[in-house]
Write a protein that holds these residues in place. Structure first.
Motif, PDB file in Angstrom:
ATOM      1  N   ASP A 213       0.842  -1.199   0.000  1.00 17.15           N
ATOM      2  CA  ASP A 213       0.000   0.000   0.000  1.00 17.15           C
ATOM      3  C   ASP A 213       0.876   1.247   0.000  1.00 17.15           C
ATOM      4  N   GLN A 214       0.491   2.229  -0.776  1.00 22.54           N
ATOM      5  CA  GLN A 214       1.198   3.502  -0.780  1.00 22.54           C
ATOM      6  C   GLN A 214       0.490   4.421   0.211  1.00 22.54           C
TER       7      GLN A 214
ATOM      8  N   VAL B 133       5.717  10.202   2.025  1.00 18.10           N
ATOM      9  CA  VAL B 133       4.979   9.300   1.155  1.00 18.10           C
ATOM     10  C   VAL B 133       5.857   8.084   0.900  1.00 18.10           C
ATOM     11  N   GLY B 134       5.298   6.924   1.084  1.00 23.16           N
ATOM     12  CA  GLY B 134       6.085   5.715   0.871  1.00 23.16           C
ATOM     13  C   GLY B 134       5.202   4.504   0.688  1.00 23.16           C
ATOM     14  N   LYS B 135       5.838   3.377   0.474  1.00 22.37           N
ATOM     15  CA  LYS B 135       5.133   2.121   0.254  1.00 22.37           C
ATOM     16  C   LYS B 135       5.400   1.208   1.448  1.00 22.37           C
TER      17      LYS B 135
ATOM     18  N   VAL C 187       8.124   1.329   6.188  1.00 26.88           N
ATOM     19  CA  VAL C 187       7.696   2.066   5.000  1.00 26.88           C
ATOM     20  C   VAL C 187       8.934   2.384   4.172  1.00 26.88           C
ATOM     21  N   GLU C 188       8.900   1.982   2.908  1.00 29.15           N
ATOM     22  CA  GLU C 188      10.010   2.258   1.998  1.00 29.15           C
ATOM     23  C   GLU C 188       9.744   3.596   1.325  1.00 29.15           C
ATOM     24  N   ILE C 189      10.626   4.577   1.619  1.00 29.51           N
ATOM     25  CA  ILE C 189      10.422   5.918   1.080  1.00 29.51           C
ATOM     26  C   ILE C 189      11.273   6.181  -0.152  1.00 29.51           C
TER      27      ILE C 189
ATOM     28  N   SER D  93      -2.853   4.422  -2.564  1.00 33.56           N
ATOM     29  CA  SER D  93      -3.255   3.333  -3.448  1.00 33.56           C
ATOM     30  C   SER D  93      -3.179   2.029  -2.665  1.00 33.56           C
TER      31      SER D  93
ATOM     32  N   THR E 252      -3.232  -2.172  -2.532  1.00 29.11           N
ATOM     33  CA  THR E 252      -2.909  -3.343  -3.321  1.00 29.11           C
ATOM     34  C   THR E 252      -4.034  -4.349  -3.185  1.00 29.11           C
TER      35      THR E 252
END
Length: 108
Positions: free
Chosen positions: A58-59, A67-69, A81-83, A101, A103
């Motif tokens: 999820d973003q 903001v990250g995934k 969270v991967e930024i 967004s 998944t």
């Protein structure tokens, strides 16, 4: 000898006068409940549902504006969270403000 007129007055008859005095307070509380307390509880419930539904991929946006995934979901209320490519940050679940967004769950 020194009796004041206030002691000589009789009490107001009936309890209707007492209810009439508390009616504005009751109305103010009811209005505050419907305009302040109830919407806030609804917003908190929606946020809790959004945070509980987070999963890998999820973003998201954090309270700090990052903001990250989501890379990994921990059971203790933390997220990785991967930024950026190879840059992961640990954040608390409750600091997630928005999911940009979602998944789709993997078909079993």
């Amino acid at each position: 000898m020194f009796a004041t007129p206030a002691f000589a007055q009789a009490a107001a008859p009936g309890g209707a006068a007492a209810f009439g005095q508390f009616l504005p307070l009751i109305l103010i509380f009811v209005i505050m409940y419907f305009f302040l307390i109830r919407p806030q509880q609804k917003k908190m419930k929606e946020h809790r549902a959004m945070v509980d539904a987070l999963r890998r991929g999820d973003q998201v946006v954090t309270q700090g504006g990052i903001v990250g995934k989501v890379a990994k979901v921990h059971e203790d209320g933390m997220l990785d969270v991967e930024i950026a490519e190879g840059v992961k940050v640990k954040v608390l679940r409750n600091t997630i403000v928005q999911v940009l967004s979602k998944t789709e769950p993997a078909a079993a």
